[in-house]
Design a protein around this motif. Structure first.
Motif, PDB file in Angstrom:
ATOM      1  N   UNK A   1       0.874  -1.171   0.000  1.00 53.74           N
ATOM      2  CA  UNK A   1       0.000   0.000   0.000  1.00 53.74           C
ATOM      3  C   UNK A   1       0.907   1.215   0.000  1.00 53.74           C
ATOM      4  N   UNK A   2       0.615   2.179  -0.862  1.00 62.86           N
ATOM      5  CA  UNK A   2       1.502   3.330  -1.011  1.00 62.86           C
ATOM      6  C   UNK A   2       0.682   4.556  -1.396  1.00 62.86           C
ATOM      7  N   UNK A   3       1.342   5.700  -1.488  1.00 64.77           N
ATOM      8  CA  UNK A   3       0.685   6.941  -1.899  1.00 64.77           C
ATOM      9  C   UNK A   3       1.075   7.241  -3.337  1.00 64.77           C
ATOM     10  N   UNK A   4       0.070   7.317  -4.209  1.00 67.21           N
ATOM     11  CA  UNK A   4       0.307   7.502  -5.636  1.00 67.21           C
ATOM     12  C   UNK A   4       0.070   8.952  -6.048  1.00 67.21           C
ATOM     13  N   UNK A   5       0.933   9.443  -6.944  1.00 66.77           N
ATOM     14  CA  UNK A   5       0.808  10.815  -7.434  1.00 66.77           C
ATOM     15  C   UNK A   5      -0.504  11.021  -8.188  1.00 66.77           C
ATOM     16  N   UNK A   6      -0.944   9.985  -8.890  1.00 68.76           N
ATOM     17  CA  UNK A   6      -2.167  10.087  -9.685  1.00 68.76           C
ATOM     18  C   UNK A   6      -3.236   9.141  -9.146  1.00 68.76           C
ATOM     19  N   UNK A   7      -4.475   9.460  -9.461  1.00 72.66           N
ATOM     20  CA  UNK A   7      -5.585   8.594  -9.085  1.00 72.66           C
ATOM     21  C   UNK A   7      -5.650   7.462 -10.098  1.00 72.66           C
TER      22      UNK A   7
ATOM     23  N   UNK B   1       8.329   2.361  10.461  1.00 70.96           N
ATOM     24  CA  UNK B   1       7.013   2.452  11.091  1.00 70.96           C
ATOM     25  C   UNK B   1       6.304   1.117  10.895  1.00 70.96           C
ATOM     26  N   UNK B   2       5.146   0.962  11.514  1.00 72.79           N
ATOM     27  CA  UNK B   2       4.429  -0.304  11.378  1.00 72.79           C
ATOM     28  C   UNK B   2       3.891  -0.458   9.968  1.00 72.79           C
ATOM     29  N   UNK B   3       4.055  -1.690   9.429  1.00 74.06           N
ATOM     30  CA  UNK B   3       3.894  -1.934   7.995  1.00 74.06           C
ATOM     31  C   UNK B   3       2.599  -1.438   7.416  1.00 74.06           C
TER      32      UNK B   3
ATOM     33  N   UNK C   1       5.893   5.979  -2.619  1.00 78.65           N
ATOM     34  CA  UNK C   1       5.847   6.786  -1.396  1.00 78.65           C
ATOM     35  C   UNK C   1       5.264   5.941  -0.276  1.00 78.65           C
ATOM     36  N   UNK C   2       5.977   5.895   0.833  1.00 79.74           N
ATOM     37  CA  UNK C   2       5.641   4.966   1.907  1.00 79.74           C
ATOM     38  C   UNK C   2       4.373   5.353   2.670  1.00 79.74           C
ATOM     39  N   UNK C   3       3.648   4.318   3.060  1.00 83.83           N
ATOM     40  CA  UNK C   3       2.517   4.421   3.984  1.00 83.83           C
ATOM     41  C   UNK C   3       2.865   3.571   5.200  1.00 83.83           C
TER      42      UNK C   3
END
Length: 246
Positions: free
Chosen positions: A119-125, A177-179, A223-225
């Motif tokens: 699971x990550x943070x994406x620049x685009x939807x 951080x926690x996964x 980008x990390x979550x």
């Protein structure tokens, strides 16, 4: 009685007197103040006393001299706006407020830790990997109930068909951080589309966070979550929004 400051000496009919009074600066200011009240008037879906809302709405429209067609438009806009509530079964996006990136999953799996899909943070939807379906924690979604601020929910990714969770055992690959929740937290109110929320897991109270730290898998950078137990700050804020298909 007409105030002496208002000159109606040249008015010959009741209509002319009425127009003179309506053009007075104090009456114009009064109408503006009523229109401001009207803009702040919100329909509360939880309140079953609709008659009270309608009566106040009509009173303000009368005082502000708003015609029937405009009243219909305002009333419809108010109802539509307030009906955009997050419900069980809703398809939503979660946009990280600080970085403007979308909570996303894909078929790539963690090489260490849980081995689950990342699971990550994406620049685009990215459709459908940035879309999430909200299900009740007990999997019961009868009557499509509204989500409240302390509701216990599952976020199911539409692309990979897995729920997000914050691990209390495995660490995230970049910051430790926690996964990588099961509940939202935004006080005990209805959650509306485009509202800012925090997301935390039910058991250990880990808070879902993102930031500008990245990790690399198979030559791709993400980008990390992660989850943390520290103080809530700007990196823990997510904008939840209903996804309406184009």
């Amino acid at each position: 009685m007409i105030h002496p400051s208002i000159n109606v000496s040249k008015a010959n009919t009741f209509e002319e007197i009425s127009n003179t009074l309506k053009n007075d600066i104090f009456f114009i200011s009064f109408k503006h103040s009523v229109k401001e009240k009207l803009q702040k008037l919100k329909f509360d879906p939880k309140d079953k006393i609709y008659v009270q809302f309608i009566n106040i709405f009509r009173e303000y429209c009368y005082e502000a001299e708003i015609n029937v067609e405009k009243q219909k438009k305002l009333l419809l806009e108010n109802f539509i706006k307030e009906q955009k509530l997050i419900r069980f079964g809703s398809c939503i996006t979660l946009k990280h407020v600080a970085t403007g990136k979308y909570l996303t999953s894909c078929n790539v799996r963690y090489k260490t830790g849980s081995g689950r899909r990342i699971v990550f943070a994406s620049q685009t939807l990215s459709k459908p990997n940035s879309l999430w379906i909200i299900l009740g924690f007990d999997q019961k979604n009868e009557n499509n109930p509204i989500i409240y601020g302390k509701s216990k929910v599952n976020f199911i990714n539409k692309g990979v068909n897995e729920s997000i969770f914050i691990s209390d055992y495995y660490k995230s690959p970049s910051t430790g951080n926690w996964e990588e929740s099961d509940s939202t937290n935004n006080d005990d109110i209805c959650i509306k589309s485009k509202e800012i929320i925090n997301i935390r897991n039910m058991n250990e109270n880990f808070i879902l966070r993102s930031h500008e730290f990245h990790f690399t898998f198979e030559n791709e950078t993400y980008q990390e979550i992660g989850g943390h137990k520290g103080r809530v700050d700007e990196n823990d804020k997510w904008c939840i929004e209903l996804f309406e298909s184009e």
